[in-house]
Enzyme design. Structure first.
Site, PDB file in Angstrom:
ATOM      1  CD  GLU A 149      -2.887  -1.248   2.332  1.00  9.14           C
ATOM      2  OE1 GLU A 149      -2.651  -0.530   3.299  1.00  9.14           O
ATOM      3  OE2 GLU A 149      -3.826  -2.056   2.294  1.00  9.14           O
TER       4      GLU A 149
ATOM      5  CD  GLU B 111      -4.635  -5.783   2.191  1.00  7.93           C
ATOM      6  OE1 GLU B 111      -5.323  -5.006   2.886  1.00  7.93           O
ATOM      7  OE2 GLU B 111      -3.397  -5.830   2.260  1.00  7.93           O
TER       8      GLU B 111
HETATM    9 ZN   LIG Z   1      -4.259  -3.344   4.045  1.00  2.70          ZN
END
Ligand SMILES: [Zn+2]
Ligand SMILES: [Zn+2]
Ligand SMILES: [Zn+2]
EC number: 3.2.1.23
Lengths: 644, 644, 644
Positions: free
Chosen positions: A144, A321
């Site tokens: 991320e 995710e």
């Molecule tokens: Zn995450």
């Protein structure tokens, strides 16, 4: 393409004794993929140069032997304490000059050379160890990028790297840059901001009043490039040891680095989809939308990112995710409405995802995310999301292989335009924050979805637009001449504005005045930004809000505002929208553009959404109530799949 | 006096080839003045001690030869990068301790001795070079003191200078001050805050809870004095080389230094009038007013500053920068309603301005203010404001010479009272910020305007009030005994309160209790501050908001609140207002005071405003709709001028 | 017990000549106590090691000779400037890393060893000097621990002390701790946060995203323990020289240190009661309540703290500072409604106070609190509160001696639970701040008061609950096994939840899942936090707001929400409330629990409140209007006392 499911797993969090059972349960559920390793540096290398491979070897084996395919993450988002002790200046500094230190994650500055070397070392160790492991099926770099506002750092390391980067942007003789060229490009004569050398250039924070927007934009571009090169370094190392595809898991509405440029170096783009958390903390929807979709998520936000990351991945993309229940990190963390986990999963597949992985397998009872749901509860009982994942797995087992299909409409998303709006918002929105490019583009995207259309998002580097009938490029402040030419020469209609092509590459107003589009005799004489309570009504309904371009020129006026000023002008392939249209206006303006371009629309009632692939038509009802459409009834939180 | 127009020009921003044409167009437009040079340090002195006079010599010649008169600015608001490199500690620090660095403008601390020396050097160089130039007609020192919150600095340089200043305020034997006197004056026995020496005294920021208000007030006074001496230094140098009048261009609603004291050292006061920007970012008007006047500006804010700066300039004043279109720096930046540029210009002349200069000649396509309109667009075509400027120029050409005239009402504006309110607000307004002296005084000023009155603003140093029938001094927390005496002895009625004369010079409560005015038997027993939703109704209508003085004493009660407590008391020349009156109450209270003082009023409908000079009566309609008054119709955004 | 009055006096603020007259007036008023000295360090020790006892000796004598009993404060809340010069690093740092320096009060870090030594020295000097003085009747340590957010400091001293404290929490061999035990307890494997040694552990501020809640909770506990040991050090020294009781004056709604633990070391607890200031700045009441009680204070907030500090004082407690008029420090500072000073005083006595002292005797005309009312005005005339104090004194003179009485209901207040909520709010309240344990408990307390009940607040260390019929322990995130056992074994009914027993001591989720209470077959499967506009309606009326525990298990369901999910479950002694009930719901839920437990209620109309002691029943009407109840009329702002 076979569509597949997976999950995120942390063997280091659990007693080794239950790994095999966990793996078996994953397989029983119908999962294909298991992602591991991306936060495990302190267990892989507990002390400098001392590696503990044993546990990870066994984890790879257990998972692989169960039939799972492993996505292995490089652990560079969470350097251990000893790394930070080795490089005390490796942290990012925020705009206020405060160190963003150890104690959570992403505690590094992309520009720190020492940390880069440390990353290269650990990535090489991991890649060498597992590059040829039979369970290894894909890689993930870091985790991320940009999450927690970590793209931009105001550290000394960043300052020095920025100076070097600027030398490259304004090259001079020898190794130094041409400081005069920079001064001219930025207009530094204004307020005596001229530099004598690159060493004098600081970062654009902590100035008395706003910094030069050219300076600020250059720093944004530099910061983006630092992410690109940081990621490229990891990819280059991994490739020496492995043929498996490489991916990164991007986030939602992170706009401060160019994902297209990062994605160039990898085979797959993935993203982390948290519909409920995002609705609370970043979508920017109205309070009414937030309340109505509190347990469903915004009806268009996930779709937008699916389309965006399909482009970033050059066609290959995953959800790495997927929220399977309540999360822990948003201002409010409700549970999803029953059915939504299945709906979110299918929406991803409808947009062409190869895989959807749930985060995470089992809820952690400790540390920061202990109130983040998993497929399992902390006591290993099934959590609510598990049954919905199981449903999807069964449906997928019976579904055919699928291919992709081009949409009739393309939307250009330009990270550089987002930076330009950010450094020169020229006014505030209702929330006091500056006007946002993302928000403008998302308003147009939402209109396309409300018209029942499938959309391809494309990069501003695109030059071949064959197959599209309509191209939207709202708010694109700088337009490369090559792009203008390609669009002008194409067969598609093109919608641009407001702020269309209004800046040079260096963030100045071009003369002749913008937009200067071939075939469109129109120019912006001045601009104004509007109070929230002072919208400008349009004669055909709706209003311009936030922004207005005051237009002159002989181009055909398609719409006017209530004062008689041009609101939409047309010429050549172009349709220029001279303001920020509200929800009513944007729907009509886009609809008209579709009609003109020969794109057929199918307006959606309520929160029903539609996505067409080459072989299937999907219907998603995001509402908590059923909805009627063309004689059919769509249940609350439902997915309907028609095979063509 | 002949009324004239001008503009602000930056020859260094443009190709020298177009200077002559620009100058010719200015003259053709009817402009008299051109201001230049105030941000040009990096071009005048590109390296330490290396001067490049050529371009400025030529610019002066070109402009002068075209018939324009030059106002030359000292460039000290924008020291070049090399100055900052020479004095790395020259920057101001904000209250949080952060450096306010290079990259925009006003990046200096008034207390830094090294920077002062640098300023003296560049000012002398410029004054020597152009003091006798035939085109040179006036000077401007620096630019917009205090803009961007730059009066107050918490730097080490400021701390050391503050200690020295305090030694002068509490003088002792030899060169040192009397620290015991300071401790007593401030009441430092409270909370054991006593100092042993002046070296121990810090700045009043970053304390655990609020600092001693005496300490905070002293620091405000010191900070104001630093601006005064910084400016005086420049004036003293300029006068050695030039007889031309000296001015400074003040801003709107900057209250943290004493403009009267700065103005003492110069011949002319000027200010920079941005009606639309100011309505958005500093007027403090209600949301209703902001919406209704979004494209016109507040109907009273410019007038207030015109009257204020007429006093600061001892009768001689200009508008140095007049907004000619949208600006770039406010939270919202709409375009003016057609007619407003002309209206704003005439309003300035109605208040006695000698000149009004438009900022700026041509819109800059680069750097921070590239979206700030000029009279010309970046492509040199005429922008919307140009035609209105031309109208005024033509009207002026036909207008007579005019003189000044004393108003019947004087309003005392006391910068020191603003500081006192700021350091001891004793509660918050609706916006959570502390109660503001400026806001209180402006409420009274607005009432005077709504009653059709012309007003003179005067300094608290005034002792001769001859010619005035009514004097307003609301919220003046400390009143010098000399002022009390002068007012008591005069023939005018005087309105004071709330918080009238409630503090000693050192910010303590005097005993006997305030206001202790000769002839008024009234004392404030206690005070209270009020929630926004808990106003105190007055028996005659309206309410006290924010603040109430609980009164005792035998003075005549003119009004009571709904609880029967005195709201207005009278005795001698004095009328004491025992609270902060809302819009309805302040209009009645001021009206009653006018009636009592024999001042004739003419209540204005809507946003119509009136200003009378010795020879003319002006009517300004700030509304977007026409308004009827005494049988006449005043058009939207209109100016009406009756010659007496 | 004889109930008494007193005041706070600062002889050092006044000319010695008026001390005797002040003392005489105090006695005349009917006061027993005078508190002095707590801010006088700079006068007691004007230079390091140089003591000036003369003035304080004389003050003690004058006050004692007049018949007053002196409470002497240690002056450690206001170290003089020379102390700060000696220890430049003695200041606390805030969470942003800024020094909280000299210039007001409480400018010290509890962890600074040098400052602790300095405190020990001055406390010993004062105790030695006055320990046996005949006028000395009680001690106060320091002043208002935690006021101005001063419990928690992020200084280097705090970091070092925290590391030492952690070694004690996770002991290992020798002098060092067991870092592996800490890593396991905190789950530091998550995000590679594992430490190799205690020296590596930092403070949980300035992390990139939220720190590990176990880390944050440990730091809160450490910070609390620092207050305990700081205070214990003073008590230990005082006891060497004096037998007089020791007290500390706590504040309202300071929850970041464990007052029970601090109180263990002293004979008396006192607190500083500012009903109007607190309503504005910390009660957290709705805007409607704030407006309605602007001049009376919240009807339950003082009562809550009276009951709390009675427990902290193990039965002996005072109000050390009672607001007698407007204060100066709140966002709005209105004057009390006539009658409220008397009401507040009697409410304290109704809850068992031994003494109530007014802050302060005479309003100071200088320094920070110059607009804080006293019993006297700055000119020594009587202020409004004086007459009400006189009334109470006269009423007390005629009132009998009283004893204490146990209430039927106990409420557990757990400072550690407050810390746990603070470090893991899992969502925001309407104000954007995290959900607050205090707010939850206060909602339940308010319901008990609205039902006419007297309440005992008890510590979570309590194991003997004999005499109580009902025990409330809402929101207690960690429940010690000993407490669970004691409550299970008792005869009282116990109300717990939401978040009941949901965490281990180290802030992890226990397995089996919570609450795991003996006799209650119920478990929390997941939790969700709710938007303010998304409450969950309950089938019997009212809603859950902010928080919901999703329950499973076979325990009896007493109430359900509108979706059919359990809202209240019962089993054994336990009643589990599975969400945060709004005002309607909490009243019903508590009422039902009372009924079930055999506790008789008497619902109160409006703002009437009732408190029963062993010998008296008190009625307090906080409203500005009269109220009718059971045939009686209670006047506005009135006290009614029935002797049983
Ligand atoms: Zn995450
Ligand atoms: Zn300006
Ligand atoms: Zn206090």
């Amino acid at each position: 393409m076979k569509r597949t499911l997976g999950t995120c797993y942390y063997p280091e969090h659990w007693d080794e004794a239950i790994w095999a059972q966990d793996a078996a349960r994953m397989v029983e559920l119908g999962l294909t993929w298991v992602r591991i390793g991306e936060f495990a540096w302190s267990r892989i290398e507990p002390a400098p140069g001392t590696f503990d491979w044993g546990w990870l070897d066994r984890a790879m084996d257990v998972l692989g032997n169960a039939g799972l395919r492993v996505v292995l993450g490089t652990p560079t988002a969470t350097p251990p304490r000893w790394v930070a002790d080795k490089y005390p200046d490796m942290f990012a500094l925020d705009a206020e000059g405060r160190v963003r230190g150890f104690g959570s994650r992403r505690h590094y500055c992309f520009s720190h050379e020492g940390y880069r070397a440390e990353c290269a070392r650990i990535v090489e160790a991991v890649a060498e160890r597992y590059g040829a492991h039979p369970a290894l099926a894909a890689w993930q770099t870091d985790n991320e990028y940009g999450c927690h506002d970590t793209t931009i750092s105001y550290s000394p390391a960043a300052r020095e790297a920025f100076q070097g980067w600027l030398r490259g942007q304004y090259p001079g003789a020898g190794n130094d840059g041409d400081i005069g060229a920079l001064n001219r490009a930025w207009g530094n004569v204004f307020w005596s901001m001229e530099y004598d050398s690159f060493e004098q250039i600081g970062l654009p924070n902590l100035t008395v009043t706003e910094p030069n927007p050219s300076h600020a934009l250059a720093f944004r571009r530099f910061s983006s490039d630092q992410v690109v090169s940081f990621n490229a370094l990891q990819c280059e190392i991994i490739r020496r040891y492995s043929d498996a595809p490489i991916s990164h898991n991007y986030m939602g509405r992170i706009t401060d680095f160019d994902h297209f440029a990062v994605g160039e170096d990898m085979e797959i783009a993935t993203w982390d989809s948290y519909p409920l958390g995002f609705l609370e903390d970043r979508v920017g929807a109205s309070v009414d939308v937030q309340r109505a979709f509190s347990k469903q998520g915004d009806p268009d936000f996930q779709a937008f990112h699916h389309d965006l990351y399909r482009a970033v991945g050059k066609g290959r993309w995953w959800v790495m995710e997927q929220q399977p229940g309540p999360v822990n990190w948003a201002p409010h963390n409700p549970a999803p409405l029953p059915g939504m986990v299945r709906l979110w999963t299918w929406e991803a597949f409808a947009h062409g995802a190869e895989a959807v992985c749930y985060f995470r397998w089992r809820q952690a009872p400790f540390a920061q995310e202990q109130l983040h749901a998993g497929l399992l509860r902390p006591d290993s009982a099934e959590a609510a999301g598990m049954a919905e994942a199981r449903s999807v797995a069964q449906e997928l087992a019976e579904a055919p292989d699928v291919g992709g299909a081009q949409a009739p409409v393309a939307l250009i998303f330009d990270y550089d335009a987002d930076a330009a709006w950010a450094v020169q918002p020229q006014g505030n929105g209702a929330d006091g924050a500056g006007l946002s490019y993302f928000a403008l583009v998302f308003d147009f995207y939402r209109a396309l979805r409300r018209l029942g259309l499938s959309v391809d998002i494309v990069s501003p580097e695109t030059r071949d637009f064959a197959g599209y009938r309509l191209i939207l490029a709202p708010g694109m402040m700088h337009m490369d001449e090559g792009l203008k030419t390609a669009l002008s020469a194409g067969s598609a209609k093109v919608l641009v504005g407001p702020r269309g092509a209004c800046k040079t590459f260096d963030m100045a107003i071009p003369v002749p005045l913008p937009p200067a589009l071939p075939g469109l005799d129109a120019e912006v004489s001045y601009v104004e930004t509007l109070r929230g309570d002072c919208p400008i009504a349009l004669e055909n309904g709706g209003s311009f809000v936030h922004w207005r371009d005051a237009m002159e020129g002989s181009a055909r006026v398609l719409e006017r505002d209530a004062n008689g000023a041009p609101a939409v002008m047309q010429g050549g392939v172009w349709r220029y929208v001279a303001g920020w249209p509200d929800a009513e206006a944007v729907l009509r303006i886009v609809w008209d553009a579709c009609t003109d371009a020969g794109v057929e629309v199918e307006p959606m009632p309520g929160a029903l959404r539609r996505r067409e692939t080459g072989s299937e038509v999907f219907w998603f009802n995001y509402a908590a109530e059923e909805v009627h459409h063309e004689g059919r009834i769509f249940g609350p939180a439902s997915v309907t799949r028609d095979t063509l």
